[in-house]
Design a protein around this motif. Structure first.
Motif, PDB file in Angstrom:
ATOM      1  N   PRO A 241       9.740  18.684  -8.238  1.00 27.77           N
ATOM      2  CA  PRO A 241       9.715  17.167  -7.736  1.00 27.77           C
ATOM      3  C   PRO A 241      10.259  16.815  -6.514  1.00 27.77           C
ATOM      4  O   PRO A 241      10.120  16.049  -5.790  1.00 27.77           O
ATOM      5  CB  PRO A 241      10.333  16.543  -9.086  1.00 27.77           C
ATOM      6  CG  PRO A 241      11.224  17.343  -9.422  1.00 27.77           C
ATOM      7  CD  PRO A 241      10.621  18.868  -9.226  1.00 27.77           C
ATOM      8  N   THR A 242      11.485  17.655  -6.112  1.00 28.18           N
ATOM      9  CA  THR A 242      12.223  17.664  -4.712  1.00 28.18           C
ATOM     10  C   THR A 242      11.702  18.678  -3.668  1.00 28.18           C
ATOM     11  O   THR A 242      12.309  18.398  -2.763  1.00 28.18           O
ATOM     12  CB  THR A 242      13.748  17.664  -5.097  1.00 28.18           C
ATOM     13  OG1 THR A 242      14.160  19.112  -5.580  1.00 28.18           O
ATOM     14  CG2 THR A 242      13.965  16.603  -6.225  1.00 28.18           C
ATOM     15  N   GLY A 243      11.093  19.214  -4.039  1.00 26.43           N
ATOM     16  CA  GLY A 243      10.529  20.435  -3.001  1.00 26.43           C
ATOM     17  C   GLY A 243       9.817  20.036  -1.669  1.00 26.43           C
ATOM     18  O   GLY A 243       9.936  20.911  -0.683  1.00 26.43           O
ATOM     19  N   ASN A 244       9.424  18.895  -1.702  1.00 25.66           N
ATOM     20  CA  ASN A 244       8.664  18.484  -0.374  1.00 25.66           C
ATOM     21  C   ASN A 244       9.587  17.151   0.255  1.00 25.66           C
ATOM     22  O   ASN A 244       9.084  16.505   1.190  1.00 25.66           O
ATOM     23  CB  ASN A 244       7.301  17.540  -0.821  1.00 25.66           C
ATOM     24  CG  ASN A 244       6.536  17.566   0.438  1.00 25.66           C
ATOM     25  OD1 ASN A 244       6.314  18.607   1.346  1.00 25.66           O
ATOM     26  ND2 ASN A 244       5.508  16.555   0.367  1.00 25.66           N
ATOM     27  N   LEU A 245      10.737  17.104  -0.224  1.00 27.08           N
ATOM     28  CA  LEU A 245      11.677  16.141   0.426  1.00 27.08           C
ATOM     29  C   LEU A 245      12.976  16.613   0.979  1.00 27.08           C
ATOM     30  O   LEU A 245      13.464  18.022   0.925  1.00 27.08           O
ATOM     31  CB  LEU A 245      12.240  15.143  -0.868  1.00 27.08           C
ATOM     32  CG  LEU A 245      10.933  14.593  -1.721  1.00 27.08           C
ATOM     33  CD1 LEU A 245      11.725  13.949  -2.819  1.00 27.08           C
ATOM     34  CD2 LEU A 245      10.365  13.474  -0.888  1.00 27.08           C
ATOM     35  N   ASP A 246      13.585  15.766   1.932  1.00 25.44           N
ATOM     36  CA  ASP A 246      14.844  16.284   2.657  1.00 25.44           C
ATOM     37  C   ASP A 246      15.652  16.318   1.546  1.00 25.44           C
ATOM     38  O   ASP A 246      15.807  15.813   0.223  1.00 25.44           O
ATOM     39  CB  ASP A 246      15.028  15.430   3.575  1.00 25.44           C
ATOM     40  CG  ASP A 246      15.408  13.991   3.239  1.00 25.44           C
ATOM     41  OD1 ASP A 246      16.486  13.707   2.875  1.00 25.44           O
ATOM     42  OD2 ASP A 246      14.608  13.101   3.501  1.00 25.44           O
ATOM     43  N   GLU A 247      16.903  16.948   1.843  1.00 20.94           N
ATOM     44  CA  GLU A 247      18.064  17.058   0.996  1.00 20.94           C
ATOM     45  C   GLU A 247      18.636  16.060   0.428  1.00 20.94           C
ATOM     46  O   GLU A 247      18.863  15.923  -0.833  1.00 20.94           O
ATOM     47  CB  GLU A 247      19.145  17.941   1.654  1.00 20.94           C
ATOM     48  CG  GLU A 247      20.269  18.393   0.655  1.00 20.94           C
ATOM     49  CD  GLU A 247      21.298  19.309   1.155  1.00 20.94           C
ATOM     50  OE1 GLU A 247      22.315  19.401   0.576  1.00 20.94           O
ATOM     51  OE2 GLU A 247      21.190  19.651   2.059  1.00 20.94           O
TER      52      GLU A 247
ATOM     53  N   LYS B 259       0.727  -1.244   0.018  1.00 21.83           N
ATOM     54  CA  LYS B 259      -0.056   0.049   0.060  1.00 21.83           C
ATOM     55  C   LYS B 259       0.903   1.163  -0.173  1.00 21.83           C
ATOM     56  O   LYS B 259       1.937   1.448   0.718  1.00 21.83           O
ATOM     57  CB  LYS B 259      -0.731  -0.130   1.257  1.00 21.83           C
ATOM     58  CG  LYS B 259      -2.103  -1.145   1.422  1.00 21.83           C
ATOM     59  CD  LYS B 259      -3.198  -0.616   0.343  1.00 21.83           C
ATOM     60  CE  LYS B 259      -4.265  -1.447   0.317  1.00 21.83           C
ATOM     61  NZ  LYS B 259      -5.127  -1.304  -0.632  1.00 21.83           N
ATOM     62  N   VAL B 260       0.338   2.368  -0.657  1.00 21.63           N
ATOM     63  CA  VAL B 260       1.253   3.341  -0.977  1.00 21.63           C
ATOM     64  C   VAL B 260       1.413   4.105   0.558  1.00 21.63           C
ATOM     65  O   VAL B 260       2.365   4.738   0.647  1.00 21.63           O
ATOM     66  CB  VAL B 260       1.010   4.569  -2.028  1.00 21.63           C
ATOM     67  CG1 VAL B 260       0.882   3.985  -3.188  1.00 21.63           C
ATOM     68  CG2 VAL B 260      -0.587   4.845  -1.542  1.00 21.63           C
ATOM     69  N   THR B 261       0.417   3.946   1.503  1.00 23.77           N
ATOM     70  CA  THR B 261       0.717   4.510   2.938  1.00 23.77           C
ATOM     71  C   THR B 261       1.558   3.794   3.645  1.00 23.77           C
ATOM     72  O   THR B 261       2.274   4.339   4.524  1.00 23.77           O
ATOM     73  CB  THR B 261      -0.739   4.259   3.673  1.00 23.77           C
ATOM     74  OG1 THR B 261      -0.988   2.820   3.513  1.00 23.77           O
ATOM     75  CG2 THR B 261      -1.720   4.980   3.018  1.00 23.77           C
ATOM     76  N   THR B 262       2.329   2.726   3.196  1.00 22.04           N
ATOM     77  CA  THR B 262       3.589   2.240   3.894  1.00 22.04           C
ATOM     78  C   THR B 262       4.854   2.828   3.438  1.00 22.04           C
ATOM     79  O   THR B 262       5.945   2.199   3.901  1.00 22.04           O
ATOM     80  CB  THR B 262       3.474   0.663   3.872  1.00 22.04           C
ATOM     81  OG1 THR B 262       3.685   0.250   2.320  1.00 22.04           O
ATOM     82  CG2 THR B 262       2.114   0.140   4.195  1.00 22.04           C
ATOM     83  N   LEU B 263       4.700   3.502   2.095  1.00 21.69           N
ATOM     84  CA  LEU B 263       6.004   3.975   1.721  1.00 21.69           C
ATOM     85  C   LEU B 263       6.679   4.968   2.177  1.00 21.69           C
ATOM     86  O   LEU B 263       5.722   6.029   2.803  1.00 21.69           O
ATOM     87  CB  LEU B 263       5.778   4.004   0.049  1.00 21.69           C
ATOM     88  CG  LEU B 263       5.141   3.033  -0.782  1.00 21.69           C
ATOM     89  CD1 LEU B 263       5.117   3.634  -2.526  1.00 21.69           C
ATOM     90  CD2 LEU B 263       6.372   1.800  -0.750  1.00 21.69           C
ATOM     91  N   SER B 264       7.751   5.309   2.063  1.00 19.38           N
ATOM     92  CA  SER B 264       8.706   6.572   2.754  1.00 19.38           C
ATOM     93  C   SER B 264       8.230   7.727   1.820  1.00 19.38           C
ATOM     94  O   SER B 264       7.705   7.420   0.632  1.00 19.38           O
ATOM     95  CB  SER B 264       9.799   6.429   2.818  1.00 19.38           C
ATOM     96  OG  SER B 264      10.694   6.358   1.585  1.00 19.38           O
ATOM     97  N   GLY B 265       8.545   8.782   1.848  1.00 16.59           N
ATOM     98  CA  GLY B 265       8.148  10.032   1.278  1.00 16.59           C
ATOM     99  C   GLY B 265       8.981   9.772  -0.168  1.00 16.59           C
ATOM    100  O   GLY B 265       8.374  10.079  -1.379  1.00 16.59           O
ATOM    101  N   GLY B 266      10.389   9.443   0.086  1.00 10.08           N
ATOM    102  CA  GLY B 266      11.000   9.408  -1.406  1.00 10.08           C
ATOM    103  C   GLY B 266      10.443   8.119  -2.037  1.00 10.08           C
ATOM    104  O   GLY B 266      10.633   8.369  -3.060  1.00 10.08           O
TER     105      GLY B 266
END
Length: 230
Positions: free
Chosen positions: A174-180, A144-151
């Motif tokens: 595409p990277t704006g909502n992710l850590d560096e 399920k996509v709910t079990t995936l990390s943000g990346g």
């Protein structure tokens, strides 16, 4: 230098919107050619017209004036149905937020575009598994996509975007909502897909380091376009 064929040709493209008192000009007189297989970053301050340009390239919006040719065909002459078919077949979208549906598995989310486009469910799921393998999620296919990390969710969104092997991938922050670190990995993935699959990559980003990895950087200032080679 190898000559490339033009994928997009923009001529005197403008976009205006009706404001409360007067028209608001978002883009003004853009002339631009984007070649097959090219990587381009679009940078500029908030409100400069970056996302509007991406929406015009993706046929999600129409120019107020000027012409946009895609492989020599004028996008303005296409019907809404023809534009929808073009988006499904030739244009992949990746946004800042992944827009995955939580009630479906990862592979079902990725396959949905093909199913909507008329591909059989079994073939669509096969294409989705192949796309997930390309982005390194072959071990998360049935999750399920709910079990995936943000990346991982953003990788799944990229797999969905490349499912039909589009000619161009349009990526809006595409990277704006992710850590560096995760953002860098996603950026490297997009560049690898550009190289391996030959698809054009046009990316809107505020990240100048990421923009520096592209072959060209376009800067929008108050709706006007400035082009420079990185």
């Amino acid at each position: 230098m190898t000559m490339r064929d033009a994928l997009y040709e923009l001529s005197d493209v403008g976009r205006e919107y009706a404001g409360p008192a007067e028209k608001v000009t978002v883009l003004s007189g853009l002339d631009l050619t984007i070649d097959n297989g090219e990587t381009i970053a679009v940078v500029g301050a908030s409100g400069s017209g970056k996302s509007t340009l991406l929406h015009l390239l993706g046929t999600l919006d129409n120019p107020t004036r000027g012409t946009i040719l895609f492989r020599g065909s004028d996008l303005n002459t296409l019907s809404p149905e023809e534009k929808a078919a073009l988006r499904n077949r030739e244009i992949g979208f990746v946004f800042q937020f992944h827009h995955l549906l939580p009630e479906f598995s990862t592979v079902e989310n990725v396959a949905m575009q093909a199913i909507i486009g008329g591909v059989s469910r079994s073939k669509a799921l096969g294409l989705a598994r192949e796309a997930l393998g390309l982005v390194g999620l072959q071990d998360r296919v049935e999750h399920k996509v709910t079990t995936l990390s943000g990346g991982e969710r953003q990788r799944a969104a990229i797999a969905r975007a490349i499912l039909m092997r589009p000619a161009v991938l349009l990526a809006d922050e595409p990277t704006g909502n992710l850590d560096e670190r995760t953002g860098s990995a996603v950026a490297e993935l997009l560049l690898r897909l550009n190289e391996e699959l030959g698809m054009t990559l046009v990316m809107v980003t505020h990240n100048l380091e990421l923009a520096g990895l592209m072959q060209r950087r376009l800067e929008l200032r108050a709706g006007e376009l400035y082009v420079q080679t990185v």
